[in-house]
Every structure is written in C-alpha cells, then in structure tokens.
Design a protein around this motif. Structure first.
Motif, PDB file in Angstrom:
ATOM      1  N   SER A 170      -4.561 -13.107  -1.724  1.00 33.91           N
ATOM      2  CA  SER A 170      -4.569 -11.688  -2.027  1.00 33.91           C
ATOM      3  C   SER A 170      -3.218 -11.040  -1.760  1.00 33.91           C
ATOM      4  CB  SER A 170      -5.626 -11.002  -1.175  1.00 33.91           C
ATOM      5  OG  SER A 170      -5.407 -11.340   0.178  1.00 33.91           O
ATOM      6  N   VAL A 223     -13.565 -12.422   1.913  1.00 36.12           N
ATOM      7  CA  VAL A 223     -12.147 -12.107   1.780  1.00 36.12           C
ATOM      8  C   VAL A 223     -11.546 -12.977   0.694  1.00 36.12           C
ATOM      9  CG1 VAL A 223      -9.962 -11.968   2.956  1.00 36.12           C
ATOM     10  CG2 VAL A 223     -12.063 -11.581   4.210  1.00 36.12           C
ATOM     11  N   CYS A 266      -0.498  -8.320  -4.036  1.00 34.30           N
ATOM     12  CA  CYS A 266      -1.206  -7.105  -4.364  1.00 34.30           C
ATOM     13  C   CYS A 266      -0.201  -6.019  -4.694  1.00 34.30           C
ATOM     14  CB  CYS A 266      -2.066  -6.687  -3.191  1.00 34.30           C
ATOM     15  SG  CYS A 266      -2.956  -5.189  -3.504  1.00 34.30           S
ATOM     16  N   ARG A 276      -7.336  -5.199   1.154  1.00 34.75           N
ATOM     17  CA  ARG A 276      -7.755  -6.594   1.283  1.00 34.75           C
ATOM     18  C   ARG A 276      -7.648  -7.072   2.713  1.00 34.75           C
ATOM     19  NH1 ARG A 276      -6.998  -9.350  -4.000  1.00 34.75           N
ATOM     20  NH2 ARG A 276      -6.920  -7.675  -5.484  1.00 34.75           N
TER      21      ARG A 276
END
Lengths: 504, 515
Positions: B471, B467, B474, B96
């Motif tokens: 994130s 994007v 993760c 990411r």
C-alpha cells in the motif's frame, strides 16, 4: 536586468530538468552563457563613479523591515562577472562526461550560481545573509552526494556535514548580528530597515559595534577560509567533486571576503579601525601558513586548497589596509584568484582522472605527451605565482603597497608569501607535468572540448593580465567610498591619489 | 421569578458545532456496513474543511462566548486552523495505516475528531475550567490513538506511558489552577488579571506556587525539558500518522493556550514567568538537540528535535510582546507544514522499506523515490531554518522578536542550538541523498499477535487480511508530502500574507479579555 542576472541560472537549472538525460548539462550551460551575456552587458553599461547601479528596490517583507534591494557598484560588478565566467566553464566541463543523476547535479549547481550572484548584488543586509546561506545549501548536496571517499580522513558525507556545521555556525551568528544591527540603528525612532545604505546613514555608533563586527567577521573568515578558521577545509577538499569544488573555491570564498567590504567596512567603521591590526595579523599568518602548507602537501587538491588560504590572506590584507589602493588590489586579486583557481582545479581533475589518484607523486611526465595542456597549465601557474606581467602581480603589488603604508613589518612578512607562491606553484607544475614518465594510456592530450574550456578561461586570464586597469579604474571610486568612514576612524587618509593609471 | 435566557452566539461557536456534528456523522456512518473506510475518511475531511471554513469566516471577530468561558479571536482561530491542517494531513496519512484497521476506522477517525474538538475548546478558552476541559478532551483520545496499533507492543507501551505521564501533568496543572483560584477567587482570566492588579497579589505565595505548578503541568504537555522524558518514547511507539498529529497540532494549540493563560490571565506576573520560561527554553534547546544526535529511529529523533523546536517557539512567549506572539504563531504554522512534509514520506517508507522508522528506511531514496525524497529534504531544511524555505522566515521572525525584547542572548542560544541540530538533520539528508539503498530485510514478516493477548483473541479480532499489502505507492501520502513541501517553499518566498495573519493574531493576544 539584474534580476535576470541573478535568477536566470536557477530558471535554467529547472528548465534543464525537463531536458533528456544527455542534454541536461548543455541546456544548463546555455542558460549560464545567457547569464554571462547579461553580466557582460551590465559591466559594459556600468558607469564608473555614480554609486549603485541597476538598482531594484522592492518591498519584500515590510513587516520585518526586509526589502528586496539589489544593485551593483564598482566592486560587485566584476565579482558578478567573474562568477558568470567560471560557472558555465565548470558546467560545461562536467557536461562533457554526463554525471550521475544529471538533473539534480545541474539544478544544484544552478541554484548555487543564483545564490552567489545574489549575494554579490544584495544591498539589503538580510537579503545578503539569505543569499549567503542559500548559495551554501546546494554545495552540501553536491559535495556529499557526488564526492568520493578518500583513503583515510572523513568520507564525503561526513566531510560535507562538517563543512556545513562550520560555515553555518558563522552565518547563523551573522543572522543574529544582522537583526541586532538593524534594531540598534533604528533606535533613534526611524522605522526598522535592513537596507545597508539606510543603516550606514543612521549609523550603528554604539558600544555593541565590536561584537556585531565580530559575529560578521567570524562568518566571513570561516567562509574564506582564513587561518585559524579553516578546520573544515582539509576534509572537504579531499572528498568534494572537483568541478563543484572549483566553483566553491573560486566564488563562494570571495563572497566571504566581499562581505567585509560590503558590510563590515561601512557599517562598523570604528570596530574595523579598532580591529584592523588583528585582521592584518590574521591575514599575514594565513599567507605564511597557507604557503608553507601548500608546499608540503602531496595531495594536489590540498595544494590548491592551502594556496587559496594564502591568496585569501592577501585579499584580507588588502581590505584591512583601509586604503583605496589596498582595496583595489584586493578586489583585483579576488577576481584573479577566481579565474585562476578554476582552470587549476579542472586540470587537477583531468590529471587525477588519468592516474586515478590525487597524489602528486603518481602524476607526472605529461609535458611532452600533452603539450597543449602543459602550455595552458604553465600560464595558469605563472598567474598563481604572480609573475610580473600577470594581473595577479598587479593585484598583489597594490595589496602590498597598501599594507606598506600602514605597517611595514607586516607588509615585509607578507611579501615573503609572494616568493613562497613561486615554490608551491612551480612544485605543483613540476610534479604533475615534468618528472619521470608514468605508465598510462597513450593518448594523454586533453580532449578538444575540455581544451576549449580551459583555453577560454586562460584567454580571460591573459586578457586581464594585459589590461588590469579595466578593473582598477572602475573599482577605485567604490573602493574609496566603502573605505572612507573606517579609514577616518583609523586616522588614515584613504589615499585618494591612488594612481590607477600607472601600471607597475 | 424570571429566567433570563442566555444569549448564545451561534456564529462564534459554529466551528465547534460543526465538529460535534462531524463526530456524530462519522460514528453513525461507520456502523453502517456498506460505508467503507474511504467514505469515513472523506466525511472526516469534509467536516474538517467545514470547520476551517467557519473559522475563517469568523476571522477578525473578538468576543467572549458561553458566559466568558471561550473567546473567539484571531490567535485562537490561527491555532485551530493549524490543528485542522495537521488533522487533515493525519487523515490522509492514516488511510492505510494498520492502526486504523485494528481500531476500526470509525473509532479511529472519531477519536481524532474528538481530539480536534478538545483543541478548539482549548485554543479558545479564557477560563481555567474550560482550559482544563479542553486539554483533557484533546489528550484522552490521543492516549487511545497512541495505543491503537494493538498488534505492536511499542504502541501499547506508548499509549500507557502517555496516559500516565499525561495524567501526572494534568494533575499538576489542576493543582496549580486550584491555587490560582484560591488566591484570586475566580477562574476567569479577565477577573484573575484584574484581581492580580488591584489586590496586589504579585508576590503572593499562593499565586506564585499556583503559577509555577500550572507552568510545569503545561510544560509536561508541551514536552519541554526537563519535563520531556515521555516524548521520545511515545513518539516512537505511536502509529506514525498519530505521531505527526501530536507533534504538530498539540504543540500549536497548547502553545496558544499557554500564551493566553500567561498574557491574558497572568500578565501582571510577566516579570516572573518570563525568566522561568527563558530557563525552560534554554534547557529544552540543549537537551532536545543533544538528545537527537545519534538516534537511529527517525520518529525518536523527531521527538527530540520537537523538544528543541518547542524551546525555540517558547522564545516568542518569553519576550511578552505582540511581535513575540506573532513570531510564535508564524513559526508554529511553518513548523506544521515542515513536519507534515517530513512525516508523509516517512509513513510511505515505513510501509514499503521493511526497516520501520530506522534511518536505513530512507537511505538512498534520493535516487529511487524522488517524490518522497524532495518533500522530506525541504521539510528538514525548513526545520533547520535555511533560506528558500519558510523555516528561515520563521527563525528570522523569532530572532527579531527576541532582539526587540532585549533577549539577544536567547537569540544566540537559538542559533547555537540550530548549529548543533545540523548534526542530526543533515544526517537525515545525507542518508537520503548520499547513501546507497540497503537491501531490504524480509518485508513479509508475519503480523504479531495482539500484544499480551491469547492466540484465540487474535483470531477473533480478525483483520489479518484486512490491511492491503503493497500500500506504499499511495498517491494521497505522497501528495500530502509534496503539497506541504511546496507550501513550505512558497511561504519561504512569499511569506507576506502569513506574516500579516500572524501579526493580527499576535495583536489579539494583548487585548484584555474583559470580564
């Protein structure tokens, strides 16, 4: 069995992480009691005069010559027992009021116990260095994360970093010295080994003995601490959380002193003999310096801190008298100090919590309101000032007797320390217990749980006062064998007639 | 007229072949519209796993390949495995990563694979030409990757800086190689070693000048002081997963190639270069450790600490022994794990805290994010070399090698450097565990336009919405850190197997390479 004694606490710490939040401390405490039971069983099963016992000798890193070799002799058995006694006490003390982030707190405490007991049991030079550092790591986090920021001076995290830099400076140099020792002793063609007995047999007779000794000694002196290597002490003692600090003072400083006995005396007898005077002078200076400083501090934690410098001075003096009676006294004194300093610190914790300050001038007036606490504290105080009848008196007596045989001047100066201990111990008691009354909540008496912990520790102190031969008799053989080469090198007889039976 | 078909050892070349195949597959896959970024990353990982498997399959081999340009042996394989570990970790951390979006996932991973290919060539090269080709093949994709986050000015600056300084290093190295070739008449390490012995060139000015320049050129690549100035800037500016990759993989492979060049090619001159390396080691330890104190950017701090760690690792080369080489390779492996254990939480925090890589970003995570705090703590403890972690065994191995090689004073320097390093490593730990979490700044800061580009260009570049926000949680990033930290602790308790592999690798380096 010995593996269990070393690793059970750490396993307990991990197991406690799974327990519900309020029970974490008690799970950890129960494992600590288990370790105590094992330590008692080992002490009971210990046979005086037959060398290392409960020996476990496994290969660990054969390519590097490092073995997992642990075992106990007459000296380490009581230090292990002392550590196993005080650790659950401090654990239970902190469990009464669940600390912040309990799982991490108890896990770190438990790892510290495993490291300290491991250091007492290690019979491999490198394993000793490993445990020596391992026990330090959890205290970095304990002191930094649960410490408080005192008024003035360094904050908790800065103080603990300072402490780490000081102590690791010593112990990393010790790592180099350990490796060098092993290589030098294997120069005759024998395979590389770190086993202390093997290195002793091969000998390190070499011109480098002095610097090897110095590197080891530096690590131990910083750890104890002894004047002038105590620079980290003041800031650390002002900020550290007291239950952890109590263990640090009681046990970790003893590992430093124990290092002299386990490593320096047998491996570097010539250097030991050569530097005997230097070490004895350091010891005496520490006794006087520590006593004077302890007398002039207003912060109760620092009174305990400086008094421990003075006490460690006595231990150092006993070790470097290079006589069996001196060493017997030193070992007894190590155990005594460990047992005494923990209740002292815990009482200071209780008092400081009550008035929200470590300042002695703010405490006081408790003796009538909290008679049980006052009585307990009185016993502890009497032990600190080595009143005849206490085990500390016996310990200091043996230390001084050993020192008298070697150097009368130093011994006379050192005995001033005994008198000065009376000053600072009584002053601490007076300012915190007597004095005028202060405004505080009505119920001043200590709670049952905490009282039980202190009571148990004081019972151990009293028991040892009644029967110090328990330790002296068993230590004597090991003490003689540890000290013999260095004593020979110094041209002394290691005083085999040390009459342990006759109690002064 | 007969033509002798050269024999090609496909088994020995199989790791390289697997990487080339992966490179092709990844590039092709990434232009197929329906293949998403996960598939591309997965293909890359499969390629790395295959390469690692083939390398392990070739463990124990000891032969020259491609008419003495490459050599497959244990130390090369060990370096390749470390590089693959770091590369795989980088892929997981990059999933990411904004840089991977702006560069395009296909290009990003293809560049990474290209760099790993260069590492394989470099780790196996026993020829000045293949050495240089491998080094360039590993460097050039890295220049691009450092600048891949085109929306950040620092990233572009980092790429450019790395390009310029790296080229300078390469040029110096090439000049040195030319001089060595001029004196000995060969580019093959084995022939060079023989020529140095038989023609008694040990005090030949041409050779010595060549060796000096080659050492300087490699010192640039390894960011050894006093050739280190680029490292902190490049580390700070590059996308964090790429920083992790550079810190670990480049170091491992270039150190091994360096060892090969010095011991297999220029072993005759060891009396001369080992003293020079000792000086480099001391300077690196001092400058790296002192420079890291007081840094607030963690990547910058790790850049400086990497210089110091390079100094420690260099000790393994200074002593010129199998133990030294073994200690070096062991330390590199351990360092790789510790580095990934530190970088993975850093990547996660960078995305969620809003502080970037500032120390504030990790403050207080001991309380709020234990799964990030513990790996980072263990990684830092291992970098210091405290017991209970693999770093302790690594330091012990190095110190043993130093004492054994009569360089006890260098061991003392290492130890004192370590004490100085406590000043910044412990500050990281104290931020994690002892400080409160600061209030986050505005995390929703708009993405800057492409640095130096027109707004139209930015609009046409697209990717603003690509994007995904939030994130940070993760599993892959956290998992990478946790696994590396667990491995670090495990190797601190049971290091025996790794020690044995490292010892075998150390023995490989002292074998003559043949002509």
């Amino acid at each position: 069995m010995i593996n269990l004694a070393i690793w059970l606490p750490a396993v307990g710490g991990l197991a406690a992480c799974l327990a519900p939040r309020r029970a974490v401390g008690w799970v950890s405490f129960i494992f600590g009691l288990g370790a105590l039971a094992i330590a008692i069983a080992m002490t009971v099963g210990y046979e005086s005069g037959s060398g290392l016992q409960y020996l476990v000798d496994e290969k660990w890193l054969p390519d590097l010559g490092v073995g997992y070799k642990v075992g106990i002799d007459g000296i380490s058995v009581f230090l292990v027992l002392m550590a196993a006694v005080v650790w659950p006490a401090a654990t239970a003390w902190s469990a009464i009021k669940t600390p912040d982030r309990p799982a991490t707190w108890y896990l770190l405490l438990a790892i510290g116990q495993s490291g300290a007991i491991g250091a007492f049991c290690a019979q491999d030079l490198l394993l000793f260095v490993l445990f020596f550092d391992l026990m330090l790591i959890p205290f970095f986090f304990l002191f930094g994360a649960w410490g408080k920021n005192p008024d003035g001076g360094l904050g908790a995290s800065a103080a603990t970093i300072k402490m780490m830099v000081f102590t690791l400076f010593g112990s990393l140099l010790m790592l180099v010295a350990a490796v060098a020792t092993a290589f030098i002793s294997s120069e005759g063609g024998s395979p590389l080994t770190f086993s202390i007995s093997a290195i002793t047999a091969q000998g390190v007779r070499d011109s480098s003995e002095i610097w090897l000794f110095s590197f080891f000694a530096l690590a131990f002196l910083i750890k104890m601490p002894v004047f002038p290597f105590h620079g980290w002490m003041r800031d650390t003692y002002r900020s550290a959380p007291l239950p952890a600090l109590a263990l640090f003072t009681a046990v970790l400083s003893k590992v430093g002193a124990y290092g002299f006995i386990r490593v320096c005396l047998p491996l570097f007898p010539d250097a030991t003999a050569e530097l005997q005077d230097v070490m004895m002078i350091l010891a005496v200076v520490s006794i006087i310096y520590g006593s004077v400083m302890a007398f002039s501090q207003d912060n109760a934690r620092l009174v305990a801190g400086f008094s421990s410098i003075a006490q460690m001075g006595f231990v150092l003096l006993g070790i470097f008298a290079l006589r069996a009676d001196g060493l017997d006294g030193a070992v007894l004194q190590m155990v005594n100090h460990g047992l005494v300093v923990v209740p002292m610190m815990l009482i200071i914790a209780f008092l400081a919590e009550r008035v929200r300050s470590d300042d002695l001038s703010k405490m006081g007036g408790l003796a009538f309101r909290a008679p049980f606490l006052a009585a307990i504290f009185l016993v502890v105080t009497m032990a600190v000032l080595a009143l005849p009848g206490s085990a500390n008196f016996v310990g200091e007596f043996y230390v001084l007797r050993g020192a008298f045989e070697v150097d009368i001047t130093l011994a006379v100066i050192a005995s001033l320390g005994v008198a000065m201990a009376g000053f600072y111990a009584l002053r601490l008691y007076q300012l915190s217990m007597h004095n005028r009354e202060i405004e505080a909540d009505a119920s001043a008496e200590i709670s049952t749980g905490r009282g039980a912990i202190l009571g148990a520790l004081v019972a151990v102190i009293v028991a040892l006062a009644l029967y110090p031969q328990l330790i002296l008799e068993r230590v004597d053989d090991s003490a003689e064998s540890q000290i013999a080469p260095a004593a020979r090198s110094a041209g002394q007889t290691p005083a085999t007639e040390a009459s342990v039976g006759s109690r002064p | 007229m007969t033509f002798n078909q050269p024999t090609i050892d496909y088994a020995g070349l199989s790791p390289l072949i697997a990487l080339v195949a992966t490179l092709c597959v990844v590039i092709i896959a990434s232009i197929i519209p329906r293949v998403g970024r996960f598939s591309v990353a997965l293909l890359t990982l499969i390629g790395f796993a295959t390469t690692a498997g083939l390398t392990i399959w070739q463990w124990g081999a000891s032969e020259n390949l491609v008419s003495n340009a490459l050599r497959i042996d244990d130390i090369g394989s060990m370096a390749i495995l470390i590089a693959l570990l770091a590369a795989a970790g980088t892929v997981l951390l990059s999933l990411r990563e904004p840089a991977a979006y702006t560069a395009g996932h296909g290009a990003y991973y293809a560049l990474l694979i290209g760099s790993v290919m260069g590492m394989v060539v470099l780790a196996q090269s026993i020829n000045l030409i293949s050495f240089f080709v491998g080094l360039e093949l590993l460097s050039i994709p890295l220049y691009v990757l450092c600048g891949a986050a085109v929306r950040r000015k620092e990233s572009l600056e980092s790429g450019l800086k790395y390009l310029i300084v790296g080229s300078l290093g390469s040029a110096t190295l090439l000049y040195g190689f030319a001089l060595i070739y001029g004196a000995t008449g060969s580019t093959n390490f084995g022939v060079i070693a023989e020529e140095l012995t038989s023609a008694q060139l040990a005090s030949d000015t041409l050779v010595l000048a060549g060796v000096a320049m080659a050492v300087v050129g490699i010192a640039f690549k390894l960011s050894l002081a006093p050739f280190h100035q680029w490292a902190p800037d490049v580390y700070e500016g590059a996308p964090t997963p790429i920083t992790a990759f550079m810190a670990v993989a480049t170091k491992a492979v270039v150190f091994v190639a360096f060892a090969r060049l010095l011991e297999q090619g220029l072993g005759e001159l060891s009396g001369i270069w080992s003293d020079a390396l000792a000086v480099l080691a001391v300077i690196s330890i001092v400058i790296g450790n002192v420079g890291a104190i007081g840094q607030r950017s963690i990547k910058r701090l790790l850049g400086y600490s990497g210089i110091a760690q390079g100094g420690y690792i260099l000790v393994g080369l200074v002593v010129v022994s199998t133990e030294g080489a073994g200690a070096m390779i062991f330390y590199l492996a351990v360092y790789a794990l510790a580095n990934l254990a530190v970088f993975a939480p850093l990547v996660a925090r960078e995305r969620e805290s809003g502080f970037g890589d500032d120390v504030n970003g990790i403050a207080g995570i001991g309380r709020t994010r234990p799964w990030l705090a513990w790996p980072m703590t263990i990684g830092v403890l291992s970098m210091i070399g405290l017991p209970g972690t693999a770093g302790f065994i690594g330091k012990l191995f190095l110190i043993q090698a130093a004492v054994d090689g009569d360089y006890t004073w260098l061991a003392v320097v290492v130890v004192i450097g370590t004490v100085v390093s406590l000043g910044y490593y412990l500050r990281l730990l104290s931020a994690i565990w002892m400080e409160p979490q600061p209030d986050a700044p505005n995390t929703q800061s708009p993405m800057p336009v492409i640095a130096g580009g027109a707004p139209e260009a930015d609009a046409s570049a697209g990717g603003r919405e690509e994007v995904p926000p939030g994130s940070s949680r993760c599993v892959l990033v956290v998992g990478t850190g946790v696994i590396c930290a667990a491995a670090t602790v495990l190797l601190g308790i049971y290091p025996e197997q790794l020690i044995q592999w490292a010892t075998e690798a150390g023995e490989a380096i002292t074998r003559a390479v043949g002509l």
